[in-house]
Design a protein around this motif. Structure first.
Motif, PDB file in Angstrom:
ATOM      1  N   ASN A  89       8.469   8.971   0.890  1.00  0.00           N
ATOM      2  CA  ASN A  89       7.327   8.563   1.707  1.00  0.00           C
ATOM      3  C   ASN A  89       7.396   7.108   2.183  1.00  0.00           C
ATOM      4  OD1 ASN A  89       6.264  11.056   1.512  1.00  0.00           O
ATOM      5  ND2 ASN A  89       4.642  10.546   0.063  1.00  0.00           N
ATOM      6  N   ARG A  90       8.263   6.301   1.578  1.00  0.00           N
ATOM      7  CA  ARG A  90       8.300   4.877   1.940  1.00  0.00           C
ATOM      8  C   ARG A  90       9.160   4.615   3.180  1.00  0.00           C
ATOM      9  NH1 ARG A  90       4.479   3.889   0.674  1.00  0.00           N
ATOM     10  NH2 ARG A  90       4.744   1.913   1.675  1.00  0.00           N
ATOM     11  N   ARG A 119      10.329   4.148   6.873  1.00  0.00           N
ATOM     12  CA  ARG A 119       9.594   3.852   8.104  1.00  0.00           C
ATOM     13  C   ARG A 119      10.532   3.689   9.289  1.00  0.00           C
ATOM     14  NH1 ARG A 119       5.788   5.145   5.273  1.00  0.00           N
ATOM     15  NH2 ARG A 119       3.755   4.137   5.303  1.00  0.00           N
ATOM     16  N   LYS A 127       9.391  12.092  -4.381  1.00  0.00           N
ATOM     17  CA  LYS A 127       8.393  12.187  -3.305  1.00  0.00           C
ATOM     18  C   LYS A 127       7.916  10.789  -2.920  1.00  0.00           C
ATOM     19  CE  LYS A 127       3.886  14.258  -2.287  1.00  0.00           C
ATOM     20  NZ  LYS A 127       2.671  14.782  -2.904  1.00  0.00           N
ATOM     21  N   VAL A 143     -10.190  14.278   7.551  1.00  0.00           N
ATOM     22  CA  VAL A 143      -9.269  14.211   6.400  1.00  0.00           C
ATOM     23  C   VAL A 143     -10.081  14.112   5.102  1.00  0.00           C
ATOM     24  CG1 VAL A 143      -7.301  13.078   7.556  1.00  0.00           C
ATOM     25  CG2 VAL A 143      -9.086  11.677   6.516  1.00  0.00           C
ATOM     26  N   ARG A 203       0.839  -1.213   0.000  1.00  0.00           N
ATOM     27  CA  ARG A 203       0.000   0.000   0.000  1.00  0.00           C
ATOM     28  C   ARG A 203       0.864   1.249   0.000  1.00  0.00           C
ATOM     29  NH1 ARG A 203      -0.699   4.161   2.424  1.00  0.00           N
ATOM     30  NH2 ARG A 203       0.937   3.448   3.813  1.00  0.00           N
ATOM     31  N   LYS A 204       0.524   2.175  -0.841  1.00  0.00           N
ATOM     32  CA  LYS A 204       1.196   3.466  -0.770  1.00  0.00           C
ATOM     33  C   LYS A 204       0.242   4.557  -1.254  1.00  0.00           C
ATOM     34  CE  LYS A 204       4.313   2.000  -4.501  1.00  0.00           C
ATOM     35  NZ  LYS A 204       3.981   0.633  -4.360  1.00  0.00           N
ATOM     36  N   SER A 205       0.555   5.769  -0.837  1.00  0.00           N
ATOM     37  CA  SER A 205      -0.267   6.909  -1.238  1.00  0.00           C
ATOM     38  C   SER A 205       0.218   7.380  -2.604  1.00  0.00           C
ATOM     39  CB  SER A 205      -0.121   8.045  -0.224  1.00  0.00           C
ATOM     40  OG  SER A 205      -0.438   7.587   1.068  1.00  0.00           O
ATOM     41  N   ASN A 237      -1.375  20.377  -2.218  1.00  0.00           N
ATOM     42  CA  ASN A 237      -2.238  19.194  -2.347  1.00  0.00           C
ATOM     43  C   ASN A 237      -3.158  19.296  -3.560  1.00  0.00           C
ATOM     44  OD1 ASN A 237      -1.283  17.720  -0.128  1.00  0.00           O
ATOM     45  ND2 ASN A 237      -2.521  18.941   1.282  1.00  0.00           N
ATOM     46  N   TRP A 257      -1.871  17.685  -7.066  1.00  0.00           N
ATOM     47  CA  TRP A 257      -1.977  16.256  -7.400  1.00  0.00           C
ATOM     48  C   TRP A 257      -3.372  15.693  -7.124  1.00  0.00           C
ATOM     49  CZ3 TRP A 257      -3.357  13.204  -3.375  1.00  0.00           C
ATOM     50  CH2 TRP A 257      -3.097  13.681  -2.096  1.00  0.00           C
ATOM     51  N   HIS A 289      -5.088   8.225  -0.938  1.00  0.00           N
ATOM     52  CA  HIS A 289      -4.082   9.139  -0.360  1.00  0.00           C
ATOM     53  C   HIS A 289      -4.807  10.126   0.546  1.00  0.00           C
ATOM     54  CE1 HIS A 289      -0.190  11.625  -1.202  1.00  0.00           C
ATOM     55  NE2 HIS A 289      -0.672  11.899  -0.002  1.00  0.00           N
ATOM     56  N   GLN A 290      -4.485  10.042   1.845  1.00  0.00           N
ATOM     57  CA  GLN A 290      -5.163  10.902   2.826  1.00  0.00           C
ATOM     58  C   GLN A 290      -4.545  12.294   2.843  1.00  0.00           C
ATOM     59  OE1 GLN A 290      -5.697   8.520   6.606  1.00  0.00           O
ATOM     60  NE2 GLN A 290      -4.680   7.011   5.309  1.00  0.00           N
ATOM     61  N   ILE A 291      -5.407  13.269   3.094  1.00  0.00           N
ATOM     62  CA  ILE A 291      -4.969  14.668   3.071  1.00  0.00           C
ATOM     63  C   ILE A 291      -5.465  15.375   4.326  1.00  0.00           C
ATOM     64  CG2 ILE A 291      -5.170  16.868   1.814  1.00  0.00           C
ATOM     65  CD1 ILE A 291      -5.851  15.147  -0.694  1.00  0.00           C
ATOM     66  N   GLY A 292      -4.485  15.803   5.154  1.00  0.00           N
ATOM     67  CA  GLY A 292      -4.845  16.640   6.308  1.00  0.00           C
ATOM     68  C   GLY A 292      -4.673  18.114   5.983  1.00  0.00           C
ATOM     69  N   GLY A 293      -3.982  18.398   4.883  1.00  0.00           N
ATOM     70  CA  GLY A 293      -3.676  19.774   4.518  1.00  0.00           C
ATOM     71  C   GLY A 293      -4.821  20.453   3.785  1.00  0.00           C
TER      72      GLY A 293
HETATM   73  C1  LIG Z   1      -3.844  11.999   8.613  1.00  0.00           C
HETATM   74  C2  LIG Z   1      -2.977  12.095   7.390  1.00  0.00           C
HETATM   75  C3  LIG Z   1      -2.827  13.312   6.763  1.00  0.00           C
HETATM   76  C4  LIG Z   1      -2.064  13.406   5.602  1.00  0.00           C
HETATM   77  N1  LIG Z   1      -1.969  14.614   4.952  1.00  0.00           N
HETATM   78  C5  LIG Z   1      -1.299  14.707   3.791  1.00  0.00           C
HETATM   79  C6  LIG Z   1      -1.293  15.928   3.064  1.00  0.00           C
HETATM   80  O1  LIG Z   1      -1.872  16.942   3.446  1.00  0.00           O
HETATM   81  N2  LIG Z   1      -0.602  15.953   1.886  1.00  0.00           N
HETATM   82  C7  LIG Z   1       0.058  14.854   1.391  1.00  0.00           C
HETATM   83  O2  LIG Z   1       0.635  14.929   0.304  1.00  0.00           O
HETATM   84  N3  LIG Z   1       0.031  13.670   2.062  1.00  0.00           N
HETATM   85  C8  LIG Z   1      -0.625  13.574   3.240  1.00  0.00           C
HETATM   86  N4  LIG Z   1      -0.670  12.376   3.913  1.00  0.00           N
HETATM   87  C9  LIG Z   1       0.014  11.197   3.356  1.00  0.00           C
HETATM   88  C10 LIG Z   1       1.320  10.916   4.094  1.00  0.00           C
HETATM   89  O3  LIG Z   1       2.280  11.879   3.741  1.00  0.00           O
HETATM   90  C11 LIG Z   1       1.768   9.503   3.734  1.00  0.00           C
HETATM   91  O4  LIG Z   1       0.824   8.571   4.202  1.00  0.00           O
HETATM   92  C12 LIG Z   1       3.142   9.174   4.349  1.00  0.00           C
HETATM   93  O5  LIG Z   1       4.138   9.998   3.795  1.00  0.00           O
HETATM   94  C13 LIG Z   1       3.521   7.716   4.121  1.00  0.00           C
HETATM   95  O6  LIG Z   1       3.469   7.413   2.757  1.00  0.00           O
HETATM   96  P1  LIG Z   1       2.624   6.165   2.229  1.00  0.00           P
HETATM   97  O7  LIG Z   1       1.175   6.428   2.596  1.00  0.00           O
HETATM   98  O8  LIG Z   1       2.831   6.130   0.738  1.00  0.00           O
HETATM   99  O9  LIG Z   1       3.142   4.953   2.911  1.00  0.00           O
HETATM  100  C14 LIG Z   1      -1.419  12.258   5.086  1.00  0.00           C
HETATM  101  C15 LIG Z   1      -1.580  11.029   5.725  1.00  0.00           C
HETATM  102  C16 LIG Z   1      -2.353  10.941   6.850  1.00  0.00           C
HETATM  103  C17 LIG Z   1      -2.532   9.593   7.502  1.00  0.00           C
END
Ligand SMILES: Cc1cc2nc3c(=O)[nH]c(=O)nc-3n(C[C@H](O)[C@H](O)[C@H](O)COP(=O)(O)O)c2cc1C
Length: 205
Positions: free
Chosen positions: A188-189, A191, A184, A164, A30-32, A88, A91, A140-144
């Motif tokens: 993100n990978r 851990r 990018k 989110v 799984r990845k975003s 955000n 993309w 892909h979750q976004i808090g921003g």
């Molecule tokens: C609660 C939450 C908020 C996040 N907000 C953002 C965001 O605003 N912008 C973004 O590009 N990614 C966001 N992400 C994605 C994380 O950056 C990403 O899950 C992390 O870097 C790990 O990468 P992966 O999901 O590919 O394993 C968010 C993830 C979570 C769980």
């Protein structure tokens, strides 16, 4: 409509020993997505993702998660994009579906504060994300985004809290990503290790 499960679904399926010591490929892979491909999801696919979220555990089985779903090309989708941080927006607008994931912050039975509602929502979105991986999609979750601007996009309810936005679609293939997107994705990978996150390692000896 309530989801019900036959009794045989309540019996845990057994796994071989080798399997249980491996991390599931769903979790590992799984990845975003850093950008989404141009593919429209079938309505049934979206429903299945939400149904997966509904399987998550929750305090008192309250299931406090609520979702507002917007398809690309609609006013709701543009409104969700409009409240995101510009980084955000770039993309996320390639996604086919945006889900504004919310939680109800009180218990339905007594109206008392539900301290773990946001935690339960996190579990539900994690289930959705793993189901997306199972279906060769990415969530892909976004808090921003501007939380104050999200409130008016929800049905009127003082206890409904936006948390989110989840961008969903088929991840763009690596050969179509630019250099910055590839960097990018690899950043993100990274851990933390088991020893980084466990405050004591005694249980492993
Ligand atoms: C609660 C939450 C908020 C996040 N907000 C953002 C965001 O605003 N912008 C973004 O590009 N990614 C966001 N992400 C994605 C994380 O950056 C990403 O899950 C992390 O870097 C790990 O990468 P992966 O999901 O590919 O394993 C968010 C993830 C979570 C769980």
């Amino acid at each position: 409509m309530t989801l019900t499960f036959p009794m045989q679904d309540c019996v845990r399926q057994s796994h071989s020993k080798a399997e249980v010591l491996d991390i599931s490929n769903l979790i590992k892979n799984r990845k975003s997505a850093v950008r989404f491909a141009d593919r429209r999801l079938k309505p049934k696919e979206i429903e299945t993702l939400i149904e997966a979220a509904c399987h998550a555990p929750s305090s008192r089985n309250e299931q406090p998660w609520r979702f507002v779903i917007a398809r690309s090309g609609t006013a709701d989708f543009d409104a969700f994009i409009g409240i995101m941080a510009p980084s955000n927006q770039a993309w996320a607008q390639t996604a086919d579906v945006l889900v504004l994931a919310c939680y109800v912050d009180v218990f339905s039975s007594d109206g008392l504060a539900n301290r773990t509602a946001i935690y339960d929502l996190g579990a539900a979105v994690a289930f959705l994300a793993l189901q997306a991986e199972f279906m060769d999609l990415s969530a892909h979750q976004i808090g921003g985004f501007d939380i104050k601007k999200a409130k008016p996009l929800l049905p009127e309810n003082p206890h409904l809290q936006p948390c989110v936005i989840v961008a969903i679609g088929e991840a763009e293939t690596i050969d179509r990503l630019n250099e910055a997107e590839i960097q990018k994705a690899s950043r993100n990978r990274i851990r933390n290790s088991v020893s980084d996150v466990c405050l004591s390692l005694r249980a492993f000896n």
